[in-house]
Scaffold this motif. Structure first.
Motif, short mmCIF file in Angstrom:
data_model
loop_
_atom_site.label_atom_id
_atom_site.label_comp_id
_atom_site.label_asym_id
_atom_site.label_seq_id
_atom_site.Cartn_x
_atom_site.Cartn_y
_atom_site.Cartn_z
N ALA A 5 32.68 46.23 42.35
CA ALA A 5 33.89 46.10 41.53
C ALA A 5 34.19 47.46 40.91
CB ALA A 5 33.70 45.05 40.46
N LEU A 6 35.47 47.79 40.85
CA LEU A 6 35.96 49.09 40.41
C LEU A 6 36.97 48.93 39.29
CD1 LEU A 6 36.67 52.20 40.98
CD2 LEU A 6 38.37 51.30 42.61
N ASP A 7 36.93 49.84 38.32
CA ASP A 7 37.99 49.89 37.31
C ASP A 7 38.17 51.31 36.82
OD1 ASP A 7 39.86 48.16 35.58
OD2 ASP A 7 38.95 49.56 34.17
N LEU A 130 43.50 39.82 33.37
CA LEU A 130 42.04 39.86 33.34
C LEU A 130 41.47 39.07 32.18
CD1 LEU A 130 39.43 40.92 34.59
CD2 LEU A 130 39.72 43.00 33.23
N ASN A 131 42.03 39.23 30.99
CA ASN A 131 41.47 38.52 29.84
C ASN A 131 41.63 37.01 29.96
OD1 ASN A 131 44.24 38.97 29.48
ND2 ASN A 131 44.09 39.02 27.27
N THR A 132 42.70 36.55 30.59
CA THR A 132 42.92 35.11 30.77
C THR A 132 41.92 34.53 31.77
OG1 THR A 132 45.28 35.39 30.32
CG2 THR A 132 44.62 33.35 31.43
N HIS A 143 38.24 44.26 26.70
CA HIS A 143 39.30 44.61 27.65
C HIS A 143 39.72 46.08 27.52
CE1 HIS A 143 42.21 43.87 30.62
NE2 HIS A 143 43.17 43.32 29.89
N HIS A 144 39.92 46.70 28.67
CA HIS A 144 40.33 48.10 28.83
C HIS A 144 39.19 49.09 28.56
CE1 HIS A 144 44.32 47.02 29.92
NE2 HIS A 144 44.49 46.34 28.81
N HIS A 145 37.98 48.62 28.59
CA HIS A 145 36.83 49.52 28.73
C HIS A 145 36.45 49.37 30.20
CE1 HIS A 145 32.77 51.05 28.79
NE2 HIS A 145 33.04 51.66 27.64
N ALA A 150 35.28 46.21 35.01
CA ALA A 150 34.65 46.12 36.33
C ALA A 150 33.66 44.96 36.37
CB ALA A 150 33.96 47.44 36.68
N ARG A 151 32.86 44.82 35.32
CA ARG A 151 31.89 43.73 35.25
C ARG A 151 32.60 42.36 35.25
NH1 ARG A 151 29.18 44.76 30.37
NH2 ARG A 151 28.04 46.39 31.46
#
Length: 176
Positions: A5-7, A130-132, A143-145, A150-151
């Protein structure tokens, strides 16, 4: 499933402005490794982006530039590797834009977007942010770290594979 997973987080709207990146490596549906680093984006920071992720210019002064980071990441971007992101189009655009900026050849790798898998499999959710989706699976999220995002993406796909099976996800895999 085996995947990474990538972010990315970015300094501004430029496609080469990566200021942090994270990878979460999954083997047999277990997280086995993680990688996170700040990146000196060699460009300016937009106040809106800072409000989103909290990373400022002074945070990345001593951070490596992307070519050094790519040396550590590139092994996860090969023909037979599946790379996952929540909103893959964004993370892929940042990866390719940053590679272009530094004149680095694009790798070929397989992708899967957990926004798309969530839209297909979790139609009952009010949205597929993502948060939902993380909340739906009781996944903790800062969120947004980049590392948390990614995790969370990794855990979302692990949960979806357990709940719906690999076959339901296979059609979402694309070659980049």
């Amino acid at each position: 499933m085996n995947f990474t997973a990538l972010d990315f987080e970015t300094a501004n709207r430029k496609t080469h402005s990566a200021c942090s990146v994270a990878l979460t490596v999954v083997r047999n549906n277990q997280i086995v490794d993680e990688f996170y680093t700040l990146i000196n984006p060699d460009t300016w920071f937009d106040a809106g982006n800072i409000r989103v992720h909290g990373i400022r210019e002074h945070d990345v002064i001593d951070a490596p530039y992307f070519p050094e980071v790519w040396e550590k990441m590139s092994a996860y971007f090969t023909d037979d590797q599946l790379v996952v992101a929540h909103n893959m189009s964004f993370d892929k655009r940042i990866l390719l834009g940053t590679l272009d900026y530094y004149g680095i050849q694009h790798p070929r790798f397989q992708t899967l977007c957990t926004v798309q898998s969530s839209r297909r499999l979790l139609k009952q959710l009010p949205n597929h942010k993502l948060n939902t989706v993380a909340a739906h699976y009781d996944i903790p999220l800062n969120h947004h770290h980049a590392l948390d995002d990614a995790r969370a993406s990794a855990k979302i796909l692990i949960n979806q594979e357990k709940e719906y099976g690999t076959a339901s996800l296979r059609s979402l895999v694309k070659l980049a």
